[in-house]
Design an enzyme around this catalytic site. Structure first.
Site: not given
Length: 397
Positions: A182, A210, A241
């Site tokens: 990340s 991610h 996310k």
């Protein structure tokens, strides 16, 4: 609290401020989106994990509102005590279908998912081999296990192989990696990792927080991107996310793994599950993500344009193609420079965040820019202009 302890804590905080490492939380007065309102005014948001722009998507909001009416506010206890709503089991089934796994278990966050999986599956007879740049939640979860721990240099397969050789004789060996790191926006070399794991009889666990929803041909994440969906044994991830940006995490994989986690994973047994409205919104977000080829293409185009313009402007970027784009400010004064530029950019109408030690290594400060499918081309160009203006104001270049 006694005066001596207060003074000690105040001294520690003063040192953090003096080193330029103090983190200030900026207040938003509007919903999460590509454009947000802060107390400083309307700004472009380039620091959220809102990769597909679903945090304020009308269909996600509508699903959450309907669930609030139908399922009310919360569970009021843990699932094995007060029961589990069919809404939650529907999301677990849907995640399994999307990821191509046998079963999935929901946690209140991916931090909790990573905090629960290792202690249950691995003990002193086992070895856990972890990439050195893995997320803090993986590091903390691994610490809870009694297994022997080993680290390999970030994404270096030769070093991983040495650690695998050293683990010979263990009952179980697992290679643990982020799918996307990340802070760097780089991908783990999953194809090579899975080949080595197969050769040495190891399991593979990937935190794909991610990547899920927008990486890969159908958005199924890094295992799909690298063609190893059948070789990754356990996947952890987040709903916070790309999949709506709210809260919640999961572990997905073999049915026996998930069933054992339901029996023994402490964050699952002792924490309330995700709120029903969040579950419903996440279901809607997952359905949108599964059919969002156009949004994924727009996200990739935005990331490519940003990199091209920033390169042309002479900024130091870490290479890659992920929508996480670190703009680097190395050296002893890098942390101060990055923080000053990020602060100045807010006055230019662009919201970004500087990262420095201990979040990243000393001397490797950066502003982590995160692109979204919700950004327009004009937004991306405005962000680059703000970078150049702020750099000139701070360092004169």
């Amino acid at each position: 609290m006694d005066a001596k302890l207060r003074a000690e804590l105040a001294t520690t905080l003063a040192g953090i401020r003096q080193d330029g490492l103090y983190k200030t939380e900026r207040k938003l007065t509007t919903p999460q989106s590509a454009h947000v309102e802060t107390v400083q005014g309307d700004v472009l948001n380039f620091c959220a994990n809102n990769y597909l722009g679903l945090a304020d998507h009308p269909a996600v909001i509508a699903a959450a509102k309907q669930a609030l009416d139908e399922w009310r506010f919360g569970m009021a206890s843990v699932r094995f005590i007060c029961g589990t709503q069919t809404l939650h089991t529907r999301l677990e089934r849907r995640l399994s279908e999307f990821l191509g796994t046998e079963d999935t278990i929901l946690f209140s966050s991916c931090f909790d998912a990573n905090g629960g999986v290792f202690e249950v599956l691995f003990d002193e007879q086992d070895v856990i081999i972890s990439d050195e740049l893995n997320h803090a939640s993986l590091i903390d979860g691994i610490r809870l296990s009694k297994a022997r721990r080993a680290r390999y240099r970030n994404a270096e397969l030769a070093d991983l192989e040495e650690r695998l050789k050293e683990s010979a004789g263990a009952r179980r060996t697992v290679v643990v990696t982020d799918g996307v790191f990340s802070m760097d926006g780089s991908y783990a070399p999953l194809e090579g990792i899975c080949e080595l794991a197969d050769e040495y009889g190891a399991l593979v666990l990937v935190d794909d927080s991610h990547a899920v929803g927008f990486v890969g041909a159908h958005g199924r994440g890094t295992p799909e991107l690298f063609g190893v969906e059948d070789e990754v044994d356990i996947i952890t991830g987040t709903l916070g996310k790309a999949l709506g940006g709210a809260s919640g995490g999961y572990v997905s994989g073999p049915r026996e793994v998930v069933d054992l986690l339901r029996q023994r994973a402490r964050p699952y047994l002792f924490s309330n599950s995700v709120a029903p409205a969040v579950v419903a919104g996440s279901l809607a977000a997952l359905d949108i993500a599964a059919g969002s080829a156009e949004a994924r293409e727009r996200l990739a185009a935005n990331a490519a344009l940003f990199r091209e313009l920033m390169d042309a402007a002479g900024f130091d970027l870490l290479p890659g193609s992920h929508p996480i784009v670190p703009v680097m400010f190395p050296g002893e004064e890098g942390a101060r420079t990055a923080a000053a530029i990020a602060d100045r950019m807010l006055t230019e109408g662009v919201y970004v965040i500087a990262f420095s030690y201990p979040v990243v290594p000393k001397g490797r400060a950066r502003i982590r820019v995160q692109l979204s499918a919700a950004h327009s081309e004009a937004d991306v160009r405005a962000c680059v202009r703000a970078f150049t203006t702020a750099r000139h104001a701070v360092v004169g270049a």
